[in-house]
Enzyme design. Structure first.
Site, PDB file in Angstrom:
ATOM      1  N   GLY B 148       0.891  -0.829   0.025  1.00 46.07           N
ATOM      2  CA  GLY B 148      -0.014   0.040  -0.479  1.00 46.07           C
ATOM      3  C   GLY B 148       0.812   0.959  -0.316  1.00 46.07           C
ATOM      4  CB  CYS B 149       0.986   4.119  -1.596  1.00 46.94           C
ATOM      5  SG  CYS B 149      -1.409   4.754  -1.466  1.00 46.94           S
ATOM      6  CG  ASN B 150      -1.935   5.702   3.195  1.00 44.31           C
ATOM      7  OD1 ASN B 150      -1.176   7.355   2.890  1.00 44.31           O
ATOM      8  ND2 ASN B 150      -2.705   5.335   2.281  1.00 44.31           N
ATOM      9  CB  ALA B 151       1.331  -0.202   3.747  1.00 45.05           C
ATOM     10  CB  THR B 153       4.468   7.178   3.039  1.00 44.44           C
ATOM     11  OG1 THR B 153       4.214   6.581   2.381  1.00 44.44           O
ATOM     12  CG2 THR B 153       5.027   8.293   3.796  1.00 44.44           C
TER      13      THR B 153
END
Lengths: 342, 342, 342, 342
Positions: B148-151, B153
């Site tokens: 995931g992109c937030n994951a 980051t």
């Protein structure tokens, strides 16, 4: 073979854009960067997005050793370029991004820029940098004068139409929507986010914008008679991209045909299918130009839309394309980056 | 040697981003594109910014001949990937960008995604795609599950700190500011320009965001004990970029040192000088990650900021980096594009 | 009866916002406007959006006749207010929007603002302007000190929780997303549209932001002990609005109850149903404050979100509310404007 | 005396804008709201920025009791208004914001809107709602047809010029920059933040935009001959505001004079000093219109710029102004709100 380049005025947006393009250029190396007020700083301090690159520290121009430099990009403010370039080694190839060498007639220069030109002998050598129309001259030039970003946009719409004789030369209107990065990194109230975002307004309306000097010169030369256009730029709440909506009198199909024919072999010029319109979002971050033609409901009228990225094809990308030509490199080297969307 | 790739689900933003990256990749060629509802269309119709590229017409997945395909990028919606990948040739290398193979525990998958996993045997083979931490496994993987992109980051901020044991594991807060392209091209009222621009609000607050499944899995595994973080994402009025502001308890200098040491040899990870903060504008359009550490006035507290481009390093750039590894190419091929600023 | 007011420092954003509010105020009339560098100009030249109003020409402060003025709004830069207010007629009511009279302890003022206070006797008289918590004192005050905009936002979240004793005082984190108008009309590179739009970054991270002085003073006073919070503001690519995401340890239901109870009778404070979050878009252009509480998946943790318009409720709207009280007018006069959406 | 109004179609942007205006209107009360698909919801759920207001729950139109309603605002989609209004009580005053009753000629309606009109007898009664030009008719109308927002903007520039006979009727170009809220709350890809922000493009180019029906009707009527203009709207990355840049042939001073004279007594029309240009930021959130005239360097050509807020003066503000007239109230009641800047 790797070519060594210097960027003078590297602390502005066009300087940063040149560095961005060179970052993936296969055969160009930056050996010197100047930034007068920021001399001594690293590029990553001035532009944090470039901090991963291994770049020379910013210097004052007078401290640069040009002996190993093959070509200098000159991204200095208008007016500053003339004396600086005059004092550079006479065998150094130069791509100037300022307005200083665009206008052939010194009187026109003085009229639009408000002071006499101080390097007239250089101006004579300068070749106008609209690549697709001056390619041969640029290839052998020592000094190439980059075009204005609005001037490039308007010319991509109109030059083929004037050449082909398919439009009325006395009724041309260029309504431009210009991204704010074209105004540079200057500290002005109207460029603040709080003032600019969320709306739009025209500027330099009524025939006051300096890029008219380029339109006058180039269109008149092409037409073999005086051509004067109406041109109103609008400051847009986005950073990259220019859209020109050009209103012409002429047969829309002939207009489309003239553009399609002229740009058929041009890598960066995309003429859209008849009836489609250009969007700045479709070219931002790239060297591509989109050109669309729509017939009006009024017979004999057409609307031509042209979109390009003011910092890339309208300025630093154009400069790179011209530098490639002047250095004998592949013209498209470093410039095949696809647009960034969304 | 040129590698042939297919992109399944090419009509979404991550699909388009893959095409953008491949456009300047030295040794990758797109031989098939799928887009179920848009089968039969050309990519330039779906994404006008890609119209200059010579690309295959969009097909239905079942019409693709995979025999000459070396690797497939699977950019389909969550839930769709499982049956599709299950039915692909078993020797085809796959980089999946969906959430379908990120979570090792089927119960966790069902908890966060609301339905049972239908391709459990594949999930066992899948390697978690956070390149800098699973590089060796990815190199030899058949199926790589993009994060995931937030994951991604949050993990770039916290993994080295957990590994180094320099922070309190029971008091971690991740406040994320996420660009809207992360939500994809879906037609929802809150994603309209008129609703989203000019302001911000949190979403999935209180521990409801699915990327928590990845945080739980990865942080707990690293720590050898259960770790639960607080995580609130905010929908931002910009298109590209994620900023994570991570609040930790630990010595700030030790925090900075742990990050600097861990990322010293990583091409895409830039740890800023102590006291500086990350900005999404400095990485947008690129595969770079900026990491900053600031000491708080309260002793023993630090703020870690991480910025990356959700569509690039957070998704398609990561996928490309992993594909390069799986295909035996240079890991950074096609990914050295500099950020686009301004 | 109509009250005559003067606005000192009318050429900044808070000055313009005061004029906007007074334009529909039933019983307030502007009799003088000051703007030192812009003295002699009409307000419509400085702010074209106000050109339809019949307003006094901008003057220098020393040229204003205060004899017929009932109350002066002082919207001058920090540091400037002290000597100016010291020299105003001693019976003139004053609402100051600067930071000059917010901090009771001169040492704290000097610590956060970097120089000694030069009007200490006035500071003693000043009442802190957070209306809902100092209403009675403000009603009888001669000098009211407007709060910082971030300081107001954080306090609306936390004061009732500290009063009710429902949260851990040692683990409070305030992550603020602040619209750029809060930075005023100052010419700084990072406030340019080209630099600020399209992304975000923190500023004054690590406990350096001056509004911490207000948090320290007010929270410690309420708690009867020293309270220190972590506070990181982020510069947002929008013009109006502040969102505070506040992470606390405490029972979420009790947190919600404390806020709902405290604000039950407050016209401008809207406590959202439990589980909902605040959005800046829902209050922009108005004096309303939205407050939301979400329980975290981790027991005993809650996230409080507060949104207000930094120029209105966070500054000029608050000033107007306080001026109404000081002049014996209806507290809400001129402030019932609904938010502007979209 | 308080007037009771209903808003049909209250769940769209123009409905919300009406509620915003009525919130501070001195003598209007909302007694019914309709929103077919959202019947049963409270307005604060549909539009959280209105949650502080005490409003009726949304109903289906057929459930509304119109007996106590003095006037109904009809903010329904084009095409829907005709049958709905036909079935309303015949003594109910109606301000329609849709396109359904703007065009007098049924053939023109069918041409632009693609289907026959189904309430022709009502269309005969309808008065065109451009207040400053149809004030007397509106005062005594039963049914007032609000204008298109672009149509209003263009007419404010051109009607006085046609009336005064100071421009060439065969060479009029209207280049419009239109804020996205004009497209309503509809779920379309091109209205997503990710697609729309950061750039611009034209739409309905070439004479296809429906508001041309209004231009044709009104300009031809005024001129006593057929008038056809070129009109290209552009979708702008901002929410509120329309800027029309109108290119005309005529003496610029005479053009300015005609506009200044015509609008001298109009409260909401501000003609800027000769040579100045209009900006959407200067009118957003208000009912004001700014009109500027610039002489071109080409003799006999002028550029007229007009800015108004599409949701307010271009739609709901106009509707309110007309409702005030129809109800015998002060024409400006509830409309004196100053623009919101920044």
């Amino acid at each position: 073979m790797t070519q060594n380049v210097a960027i003078l005025g590297a602390s502005g947006y066009t300087g940063a854009e040149l560095v961005r393009l060179i970052a993936t250029h296969p055969s160009m190396r930056i050996v010197a960067l100047s930034g007068d007020r920021k001399a001594g700083m690293r590029m990553g301090e001035v532009f944090p997005h470039l901090r991963h690159l291994d770049l020379p520290v910013l210097q004052k121009i007078e401290d640069i050793d040009f002996s190993a430099v093959d070509l200098a990009f000159c991204a200095l403010p208008h007016g500053t370029s003339q004396p600086v370039i005059r004092d550079l080694p006479s065998d150094l190839k130069i791509v100037d991004l300022s307005a200083d060498f665009r206008l052939r007639d010194p009187a026109e220069y003085e009229k639009w820029y408000g002071k006499p030109h101080v390097a007239l002998e250089l101006q004579k050598q300068a070749v106008y940098g609209l690549t697709e129309f001056y390619r041969d001259e640029i290839r052998s030039a020592r000094l190439c004068a980059g075009t204005g970003c609005n001037a490039a946009t308007g010319q991509y719409a109109l030059r083929p139409l004037i050449e082909a004789g398919v439009i009325d030369l006395d009724d041309i209107i260029i309504d431009v929507k210009a991204g704010v990065s074209g105004a540079g990194r200057s500290l002005k109230e109207n460029l603040l986010h709080a003032e600019l975002s969320g709306g739009t307004m025209p500027y330099s309306a009524g025939g006051k914008h300096r890029h008219l000097g380029e339109f006058d010169q180039e269109f008149s030369k092409l037409a073999g008679r005086d051509v004067r256009v109406m041109f109103t730029p609008h400051l847009m709440p986005f950073n990259r991209g220019i859209l020109a909506t050009v209103y012409v009198k002429g047969d829309a199909a002939a207009v489309h045909e003239a553009l399609a024919a002229r740009y058929a072999d041009e890598v960066f010029l995309e003429v859209l299918p008849f009836g489609q319109v250009a969007s700045t979002r479709s070219i931002a971050g790239s060297n591509y130009v989109h050109v669309g033609v729509v017939a009006d409901r009024i017979a004999g009228r057409a609307t031509v839309t042209v979109a390009l990225d003011n910092l890339c094809k309208g300025s630093s990308g154009q400069a790179m394309q011209n530098a490639n030509l002047m250095l004998g490199l592949e013209e498209t080297a470093g410039l095949m980056l696809a647009p960034v969307f969304p």
